[in-house]
Design an enzyme around this catalytic site. Structure first.
Site, PDB file in Angstrom:
ATOM      1  N   GLY A   1      51.230  -6.001  20.141  1.00  0.00           N
ATOM      2  CA  GLY A   1      51.648  -5.443  21.291  1.00  0.00           C
ATOM      3  C   GLY A   1      52.763  -6.066  21.932  1.00  0.00           C
ATOM      4  O   GLY A   1      53.204  -7.208  21.798  1.00  0.00           O
TER       5      GLY A   1
ATOM      6  N   ASP B   1      46.607 -15.302  24.919  1.00  0.00           N
ATOM      7  CA  ASP B   1      45.592 -15.885  23.922  1.00  0.00           C
ATOM      8  C   ASP B   1      46.160 -16.539  22.684  1.00  0.00           C
ATOM      9  O   ASP B   1      45.445 -16.067  21.704  1.00  0.00           O
ATOM     10  CB  ASP B   1      44.500 -14.402  24.008  1.00  0.00           C
ATOM     11  CG  ASP B   1      45.257 -13.560  23.062  1.00  0.00           C
ATOM     12  OD1 ASP B   1      46.439 -13.689  22.951  1.00  0.00           O
ATOM     13  OD2 ASP B   1      44.711 -12.706  22.425  1.00  0.00           O
TER      14      ASP B   1
ATOM     15  N   ARG C   1      51.840  -2.148  14.607  1.00  0.00           N
ATOM     16  CA  ARG C   1      50.804  -2.823  13.841  1.00  0.00           C
ATOM     17  C   ARG C   1      50.646  -2.122  12.519  1.00  0.00           C
ATOM     18  O   ARG C   1      51.056  -1.108  12.391  1.00  0.00           O
ATOM     19  CB  ARG C   1      49.322  -2.276  14.445  1.00  0.00           C
ATOM     20  CG  ARG C   1      49.671  -3.086  15.964  1.00  0.00           C
ATOM     21  CD  ARG C   1      48.112  -3.277  16.539  1.00  0.00           C
ATOM     22  NE  ARG C   1      48.244  -4.252  17.847  1.00  0.00           N
ATOM     23  CZ  ARG C   1      48.343  -3.605  19.105  1.00  0.00           C
ATOM     24  NH1 ARG C   1      48.462  -2.350  19.208  1.00  0.00           N
ATOM     25  NH2 ARG C   1      48.184  -4.576  20.150  1.00  0.00           N
TER      26      ARG C   1
ATOM     27  N   THR D   1      52.946 -12.403  23.915  1.00  0.00           N
ATOM     28  CA  THR D   1      51.752 -11.457  24.236  1.00  0.00           C
ATOM     29  C   THR D   1      51.384 -11.671  25.646  1.00  0.00           C
ATOM     30  O   THR D   1      51.300 -12.671  26.109  1.00  0.00           O
ATOM     31  CB  THR D   1      50.613 -11.662  23.477  1.00  0.00           C
ATOM     32  OG1 THR D   1      49.454 -11.201  23.894  1.00  0.00           O
ATOM     33  CG2 THR D   1      50.210 -13.271  23.126  1.00  0.00           C
TER      34      THR D   1
ATOM     35  N   GLU E   1      37.065 -10.793  45.031  1.00  0.00           N
ATOM     36  CA  GLU E   1      35.837 -11.298  45.422  1.00  0.00           C
ATOM     37  C   GLU E   1      34.975 -11.909  44.372  1.00  0.00           C
ATOM     38  O   GLU E   1      34.086 -12.676  44.159  1.00  0.00           O
ATOM     39  CB  GLU E   1      35.036  -9.974  45.893  1.00  0.00           C
ATOM     40  CG  GLU E   1      34.377 -10.274  47.126  1.00  0.00           C
ATOM     41  CD  GLU E   1      33.815  -9.169  48.008  1.00  0.00           C
ATOM     42  OE1 GLU E   1      34.747  -8.195  48.020  1.00  0.00           O
ATOM     43  OE2 GLU E   1      32.828  -9.026  47.997  1.00  0.00           O
TER      44      GLU E   1
ATOM     45  N   ARG F   1      42.120  -7.748  25.960  1.00  0.00           N
ATOM     46  CA  ARG F   1      40.851  -7.401  25.202  1.00  0.00           C
ATOM     47  C   ARG F   1      39.874  -8.430  24.448  1.00  0.00           C
ATOM     48  O   ARG F   1      38.653  -8.190  24.800  1.00  0.00           O
ATOM     49  CB  ARG F   1      41.490  -6.604  23.651  1.00  0.00           C
ATOM     50  CG  ARG F   1      40.291  -5.857  22.810  1.00  0.00           C
ATOM     51  CD  ARG F   1      40.916  -5.338  21.656  1.00  0.00           C
ATOM     52  NE  ARG F   1      41.723  -4.134  21.922  1.00  0.00           N
ATOM     53  CZ  ARG F   1      42.687  -3.559  21.215  1.00  0.00           C
ATOM     54  NH1 ARG F   1      43.126  -4.329  20.230  1.00  0.00           N
ATOM     55  NH2 ARG F   1      43.423  -2.737  21.800  1.00  0.00           N
TER      56      ARG F   1
ATOM     57  N   ASP G   1      48.846 -14.064  17.535  1.00  0.00           N
ATOM     58  CA  ASP G   1      47.914 -14.820  16.344  1.00  0.00           C
ATOM     59  C   ASP G   1      48.267 -13.892  15.195  1.00  0.00           C
ATOM     60  O   ASP G   1      48.198 -14.440  14.025  1.00  0.00           O
ATOM     61  CB  ASP G   1      46.625 -15.035  16.646  1.00  0.00           C
ATOM     62  CG  ASP G   1      46.416 -16.294  17.318  1.00  0.00           C
ATOM     63  OD1 ASP G   1      47.529 -17.111  17.491  1.00  0.00           O
ATOM     64  OD2 ASP G   1      45.268 -16.659  18.154  1.00  0.00           O
TER      65      ASP G   1
ATOM     66  N   ASP H   1      48.576 -11.224  26.703  1.00  0.00           N
ATOM     67  CA  ASP H   1      47.317 -11.778  26.942  1.00  0.00           C
ATOM     68  C   ASP H   1      47.269 -13.384  27.266  1.00  0.00           C
ATOM     69  O   ASP H   1      46.005 -13.640  27.395  1.00  0.00           O
ATOM     70  CB  ASP H   1      46.335 -11.316  25.870  1.00  0.00           C
ATOM     71  CG  ASP H   1      46.212  -9.810  25.997  1.00  0.00           C
ATOM     72  OD1 ASP H   1      46.380  -9.317  26.789  1.00  0.00           O
ATOM     73  OD2 ASP H   1      45.618  -9.490  24.923  1.00  0.00           O
TER      74      ASP H   1
HETATM   75  P1  ADP Z   1      49.113  -9.705  17.514  1.00  0.00           P
HETATM   76  O1  ADP Z   1      50.349 -10.236  16.948  1.00  0.00           O
HETATM   77  O2  ADP Z   1      49.586  -9.535  18.866  1.00  0.00           O
HETATM   78  O3  ADP Z   1      47.868 -10.807  17.491  1.00  0.00           O
HETATM   79  P2  ADP Z   1      47.843  -7.945  15.863  1.00  0.00           P
HETATM   80  O4  ADP Z   1      46.716  -8.693  15.548  1.00  0.00           O
HETATM   81  O5  ADP Z   1      47.625  -6.467  16.124  1.00  0.00           O
HETATM   82  O6  ADP Z   1      48.743  -8.409  17.001  1.00  0.00           O
HETATM   83  O7  ADP Z   1      48.679  -8.156  14.651  1.00  0.00           O
HETATM   84  C1  ADP Z   1      50.200  -7.762  14.435  1.00  0.00           C
HETATM   85  C2  ADP Z   1      50.219  -7.617  12.823  1.00  0.00           C
HETATM   86  O8  ADP Z   1      50.160  -8.802  12.323  1.00  0.00           O
HETATM   87  C3  ADP Z   1      49.052  -6.582  12.434  1.00  0.00           C
HETATM   88  O9  ADP Z   1      49.274  -5.220  12.451  1.00  0.00           O
HETATM   89  C4  ADP Z   1      49.383  -6.859  10.667  1.00  0.00           C
HETATM   90  O10 ADP Z   1      50.419  -6.157  10.401  1.00  0.00           O
HETATM   91  C5  ADP Z   1      49.929  -8.450  10.749  1.00  0.00           C
HETATM   92  N1  ADP Z   1      48.732  -9.007  10.573  1.00  0.00           N
HETATM   93  C6  ADP Z   1      47.454  -9.453  11.377  1.00  0.00           C
HETATM   94  N2  ADP Z   1      46.683 -10.093  10.589  1.00  0.00           N
HETATM   95  C7  ADP Z   1      47.154 -10.471   9.191  1.00  0.00           C
HETATM   96  C8  ADP Z   1      46.685 -11.128   8.470  1.00  0.00           C
HETATM   97  N3  ADP Z   1      45.239 -11.676   8.372  1.00  0.00           N
HETATM   98  N4  ADP Z   1      47.238 -11.277   7.155  1.00  0.00           N
HETATM   99  C9  ADP Z   1      48.612 -10.688   7.266  1.00  0.00           C
HETATM  100  N5  ADP Z   1      49.007  -9.862   8.340  1.00  0.00           N
HETATM  101  C10 ADP Z   1      48.515  -9.733   9.248  1.00  0.00           C
HETATM  102  O1  F6P Z   2      49.195  -6.755  23.797  1.00  0.00           O
HETATM  103  C1  F6P Z   2      47.647  -7.230  24.111  1.00  0.00           C
HETATM  104  C2  F6P Z   2      47.183  -6.006  24.440  1.00  0.00           C
HETATM  105  O2  F6P Z   2      47.718  -5.555  25.704  1.00  0.00           O
HETATM  106  C3  F6P Z   2      45.536  -6.253  24.854  1.00  0.00           C
HETATM  107  O3  F6P Z   2      45.417  -6.760  26.225  1.00  0.00           O
HETATM  108  C4  F6P Z   2      45.132  -4.928  25.012  1.00  0.00           C
HETATM  109  O4  F6P Z   2      43.802  -4.724  24.556  1.00  0.00           O
HETATM  110  C5  F6P Z   2      46.087  -4.390  23.801  1.00  0.00           C
HETATM  111  O5  F6P Z   2      47.229  -5.159  23.849  1.00  0.00           O
HETATM  112  C6  F6P Z   2      46.095  -3.024  23.695  1.00  0.00           C
HETATM  113  O6  F6P Z   2      47.060  -2.463  22.815  1.00  0.00           O
HETATM  114  P1  F6P Z   2      47.368  -1.043  22.448  1.00  0.00           P
HETATM  115  O7  F6P Z   2      47.064  -0.086  23.392  1.00  0.00           O
HETATM  116  O8  F6P Z   2      48.808  -0.935  22.190  1.00  0.00           O
HETATM  117  O9  F6P Z   2      46.543  -0.713  21.072  1.00  0.00           O
END
Ligand code: ADP
Ligand code: F6P
Length: 324
Positions: free
Chosen positions: A15, A133, A76, A129, A191, A175, A107, A131
């Site tokens: 994101g 997180d 993604r 990000t 609240e 999320r 992550d 978030d």
């Molecule tokens: P974020 O980086 O914000 O956590 P995503 O979880 O959507 O977002 O991951 C972003 C991209 O990183 C994924 O679309 C994929 O291309 C890559 N990725 C995620 N998990 C893995 C993994 N286990 N191994 C290799 N690439 C990954």
């Molecule tokens: O970037 C993090 C985040 O905004 C989360 O809080 C949310 O759930 C998610 O991305 C939504 O991502 P998208 O609508 O781009 O799939």
């Protein structure tokens, strides 16, 4: 002794987050000032696989520090989670001469960076990000802008809620994480706050609190729900049915991901971007940059991914206490 790196790449993944542009700018300008070539990879790992890669010059990153989104686009890329995709990615780096890669994301993106590092491409992650997180760091680029956007929106909803003496259920992003919810609840005086990390109030208890607060003289009710808890429209309907208080649900959604980054986001992005290039120049790989206790540090990606982030209990307690 290994040869020093001459060419690096930079991509944004997952994101988008306000401040990613400031980070790209810092990577490009630091690299150029250290005599490195920089390649921009568009659309995250998708662009790496398709070869959507171009050389970036200092001027390419002019006039972007103040812009939300990411000039390199983001995506993604499910294909990159598989070994075959990762091997192709590493090959593509070699084809374009990319010896080191800065990955700006969360992550998931760092997992991809770790895979590339194992295949001989030096990688450095920058936490980006909204978030918040990412466990190894106190700060992720984009969080401050997103919270300010949410707080501003909640202020506006408060005005109309008070005028109509309504209850408002407001869903903010996150999320799997309740940081935006918690911060925007405290800073906008909500609240009640429902977040995925905690056992939240049962519906009956929440409704009882709303009714009791009305008896205490409140003219509106503001309930913040993190996206990970969800069901805000159903909750609003239930509150209205049981209490008779007109209730509206608002899902703030993607407006929280856009907008001009705050000074805090630009500062962290600039510092982290510069540090990422310095680490690559020193020959480091498989590291993620973090901000901890006021200092910029770096961790092994694998170690960083094992860390667990928990909601700050004191902040959660204060949130509850102030919402009396
Ligand atoms: P974020 O980086 O914000 O956590 P995503 O979880 O959507 O977002 O991951 C972003 C991209 O990183 C994924 O679309 C994929 O291309 C890559 N990725 C995620 N998990 C893995 C993994 N286990 N191994 C290799 N690439 C990954
Ligand atoms: O970037 C993090 C985040 O905004 C989360 O809080 C949310 O759930 C998610 O991305 C939504 O991502 P998208 O609508 O781009 O799939």
């Amino acid at each position: 002794m290994t040869e020093p790196i001459k060419t690096i790449g930079v991509l944004t993944s997952g994101g988008d987050a306000p401040g990613m542009n400031a980070a790209i700018r810092a990577v490009v300008r630091t690299a150029i000032s250290k005599g490195l070539r920089v390649m921009g990879v568009r659309k995250g790992y998708n662009g790496l696989l398709s070869g959507d890669i171009y050389e970036m010059h200092s001027k390419d990153v002019s006039d972007i520090i103040q812009r939300g989104g990411t000039m390199l686009y983001t995506a993604r890329c499910p294909e990159f989670t598989k070994e075959e995709g990762q091997l192709r990615g590493a090959q593509m780096c070699k084809v374009f001469g990319i010896e080191g890669l800065v990955v700006i994301g969360g992550d998931g993106s760092f997992k991809g960076a770790e895979k590339l590092a194992n295949l001989g491409i030096n990688t450095i992650g920058i936490p980006g990000t909204i978030d918040l997180d990412v466990a190894c760091t106190d700060y992720t680029i984009g969080f401050d802008t997103a919270v300010n956007t949410a707080m501003d929106a909640i202020n506006k909803i408060r005005d109309t809620s008070t005028s109509h003496e309504r209850c408002s259920v407001i869903e903010v992003m996150g999320r799997n994480a309740g940081y935006i919810a918690l911060w925007s609840a405290i800073t906008s005086g909500a609240e009640e706050t429902l977040i995925p990390e905690k056992e939240n109030l049962a519906e009956e208890e929440l409704i009882r609190t709303i009714v009791q607060n009305r008896h205490k003289g409140k003219r509106h009710n503001l309930i913040i729900v993190a996206e990970g808890v969800g069901r805000s429209a159903e909750l609003a309907q239930k509150i209205e049915e049981v209490t008779g208080i007109e209730t509206r649900a608002t899902i703030l959604g993607h407006l929280q991901r856009g907008g001009s980054p705050t000074a805090l986001d630009r500062m962290h992005a600039s510092m982290m971007g510069a540090l990422a290039v310095e680490l690559l120049k020193e020959g480091k790989s498989n590291r993620v940059i973090a901000h901890q206790n006021g200092k910029y540090v770096d961790y092994d990606i694998n170690e960083a991914l094992q860390m667990q982030k928990t909601i700050d209990d004191q902040m959660y307690k204060v949130c509850k206490m102030l919402s009396l």
